[in-house]
Write an enzyme that holds these catalytic residues in place. Structure first.
Site, mmCIF file in Angstrom:
data_model
loop_
_atom_site.group_PDB
_atom_site.id
_atom_site.type_symbol
_atom_site.label_atom_id
_atom_site.label_comp_id
_atom_site.label_asym_id
_atom_site.label_seq_id
_atom_site.Cartn_x
_atom_site.Cartn_y
_atom_site.Cartn_z
ATOM 1 N N TYR A 15 -51.333 -13.835 70.162
ATOM 2 C CA TYR A 15 -51.829 -14.468 68.924
ATOM 3 C C TYR A 15 -53.041 -13.718 68.362
ATOM 4 O O TYR A 15 -54.000 -14.352 67.917
ATOM 5 C CB TYR A 15 -52.266 -15.922 69.166
ATOM 6 C CG TYR A 15 -51.256 -16.789 69.870
ATOM 7 C CD1 TYR A 15 -50.092 -17.179 69.214
ATOM 8 C CD2 TYR A 15 -51.471 -17.227 71.168
ATOM 9 C CE1 TYR A 15 -49.170 -17.984 69.857
ATOM 10 C CE2 TYR A 15 -50.548 -18.029 71.810
ATOM 11 C CZ TYR A 15 -49.397 -18.413 71.142
ATOM 12 O OH TYR A 15 -48.491 -19.218 71.775
ATOM 13 N N TYR A 143 -45.519 -28.733 69.667
ATOM 14 C CA TYR A 143 -45.479 -27.354 70.158
ATOM 15 C C TYR A 143 -44.689 -27.338 71.456
ATOM 16 O O TYR A 143 -44.996 -28.089 72.389
ATOM 17 C CB TYR A 143 -46.891 -26.805 70.404
ATOM 18 C CG TYR A 143 -46.850 -25.419 71.004
ATOM 19 C CD1 TYR A 143 -46.652 -24.300 70.192
ATOM 20 C CD2 TYR A 143 -46.938 -25.224 72.378
ATOM 21 C CE1 TYR A 143 -46.562 -23.028 70.740
ATOM 22 C CE2 TYR A 143 -46.848 -23.955 72.935
ATOM 23 C CZ TYR A 143 -46.658 -22.866 72.113
ATOM 24 O OH TYR A 143 -46.561 -21.603 72.659
ATOM 25 N N ASP A 237 -41.746 -33.437 77.009
ATOM 26 C CA ASP A 237 -42.362 -32.159 77.363
ATOM 27 C C ASP A 237 -43.790 -32.450 77.830
ATOM 28 O O ASP A 237 -44.694 -32.664 77.027
ATOM 29 C CB ASP A 237 -42.346 -31.234 76.138
ATOM 30 C CG ASP A 237 -42.977 -29.877 76.428
ATOM 31 O OD1 ASP A 237 -43.547 -29.703 77.520
ATOM 32 O OD2 ASP A 237 -42.918 -29.001 75.544
ATOM 33 N N LYS A 266 -47.813 -25.214 82.921
ATOM 34 C CA LYS A 266 -49.265 -25.140 82.807
ATOM 35 C C LYS A 266 -49.999 -25.488 84.112
ATOM 36 O O LYS A 266 -50.143 -24.627 84.956
ATOM 37 C CB LYS A 266 -49.733 -26.048 81.654
ATOM 38 C CG LYS A 266 -49.253 -25.567 80.276
ATOM 39 C CD LYS A 266 -50.334 -24.885 79.489
ATOM 40 C CE LYS A 266 -49.845 -24.097 78.283
ATOM 41 N NZ LYS A 266 -49.133 -24.815 77.254
#
Ligand SMILES: *Cc1c(COP(=O)(O)O)cnc(C)c1O
Length: 420
Positions: A15, A143, A237, A266
């Site tokens: 990014y 997201y 999610d 994560k």
């Protein structure tokens, strides 16, 4: 430091507009909630490396467990082989999740875990002989990853749907049913389109990287009811929200809904090794249990169930059992709410919100991101704002002094309007 000068021209960072962004900082050491830079500067880490390092960096229990695993069995393919760490982890994850979730499929990144969930959902219907249920119903502000399939279920702007038109599969991305009007719109939408939908896909309670937006458990209950009414699958999610980030171990606990599939990533290995998981219910798995080889799940990442990563995840779960992580998450929230609350009413501040160990200051806009980031580093903290959001997702082990340092830095930088 020759590695920095000689390597930098060859790396492509995430990014990042490589031409104009501040040069990346050279990290040489981590410990607890601190990152040490090559020039000796210590930064207090406010985001725990995209909220993965939930026990802080370099936790000795994770290190020792991984070291031992490295000596005995670092990796074998899961094609035809299994090992203790993968099986123990699968069992432990199922024990922690709602009872109906009984089967774990491992992968190496969250995006892939979501793709696997989407494949499971679509193939579930095919295996049951139902054709045409191929679309996901996802939500604005969401997201779910950066791969082509997952971009297509992100917020249309964040997922860059316009930029990649023609490449992305088309799914439905609608408003979350959070009030009377949006509930009516959502229900009307399903009435028209449910037939082509395989599953509803949502981040429970907090839409993370799409904008750190919170919603009520009732939203998830409405989604479960809608899924039941139209015979759709519900995929939660939990890659952002899992492992204590919102308070409970998993956000779904607050809503008391049983999903058909959950994705994890994560924080799964405590921020040490890449690992993700797609956990399916018996109902899903049963649709793949067949004498027909074509009914097998058509997926298999090379490094799935990597033994080092599974060992790290097992050690991380040990720490959740032995140490008061969820209490710590609650304490962090209690401290952040008033501390970040000082930003309310400041020039350019749109909203301040805290849930669990997530603290968010939403600004009208950030005009000069480089200046804002540099000002935060100057205050001795590592915080990585995006779009118009400054947020904290620190290690759940952070002490009061370091947390205060983080919130003070944010308040000071926003008060001085650095980069705003
Ligand atoms: C980070 C994230 C992903 C993607 O995970 P990667 O490991 O970056 O591929 C998916 N869903 C949610 C909710 C996330 O926060």
């Amino acid at each position: 430091m020759t590695w920095y000068q000689t390597g930098l021209p060859h790396i492509w960072l995430p990014y990042t507009q490589m031409k104009t962004a501040n040069p990346p900082l050279a990290a040489v050491r981590t410990n607890g909630t601190r990152i040490t830079l090559a020039d000796g500067t210590q930064l207090v880490d406010g985001i725990a490396s995209w909220w993965t390092a939930c026990h802080g960096y370099n936790h000795p229990h994770i290190r020792e467990t991984v070291q031992h695993q490295l000596e005995t069995l670092p990796h074998v393919m899961l094609g035809g082989l299994v090992h203790e760490q993968a099986l123990a982890l699968a069992r432990r994850l199922c024990d922690l999740l709602p009872e109906n979730l009984t089967r774990v499929f491992f992968s190496d990144s969250g995006s892939v875990a979501v793709e696997v969930a989407m494949k499971m959902a679509v193939q579930y219907w095919l295996n049951k002989g139902v054709r045409g249920r191929t679309k996901m119903l996802a939500f604005k502000g969401g997201y779910h990853g950066d791969t082509i399939a997952t971009m297509a279920v992100c917020d249309p702007e964040e997922g860059m749907h316009n930029l990649f038109t023609g490449l992305l599969p088309e799914h439905h991305v609608v408003d979350l049913p959070r009030d009377e009007e949006s509930i009516a719109a959502f229900d009307a939408f399903l009435e028209r389109h449910a037939d082509g939908i395989a599953a509803i896909l949502v981040e429970p309670l907090v839409q993370g990287a799409g904008g750190m937006l919170f919603h009520d458990p009732r939203v998830l209950q409405h989604l479960r009811r809608a899924a039941d009414k139209y015979d759709l699958l519900l995929i939660l999610d939990e890659i952002f929200t899992g492992f204590g980030r919102t308070g409970p171990m998993f956000a779904l606990e607050a809503a008391e809904v049983a999903p058909d599939i959950v994705t994890l990533g994560k924080g799964l290995t405590g921020g040490t090794l890449p690992l993700a998981a797609t956990v399916a219910s018996s109902k899903i798995f049963d649709a793949f249990w067949s004498d027909d080889a074509q009914h097998a799940l058509a997926h298999g990442p090379t490094f799935m169930g990597n033994a080092l990563a599974c060992a790290a995840a097992n050690a991380s779960l040990d720490l959740f059992e032995r140490e008061p992580r969820l209490l710590q998450a609650a304490e962090i929230g209690k401290a952040m709410a008033p501390a970040l609350g000082r930003c309310i009413g400041m020039n350019g501040v749109k909203d301040v919100r805290v849930k669990g160990a997530i603290g968010v200051v939403e600004l009208e806009k950030i005009a000069d991101m480089n200046a804002l980031k540099a000002a935060l580093v100057k205050e001795g903290v590592w915080v990585r704002p995006f779009r118009n959001i400054v947020y904290l997702t620190p290690a759940l082990t952070i002490d009061e002094a370091d947390l205060r340092k983080l919130t003070n830095a944010i308040v000071k930088v926003i008060e001085n309007r650095a980069g705003l």
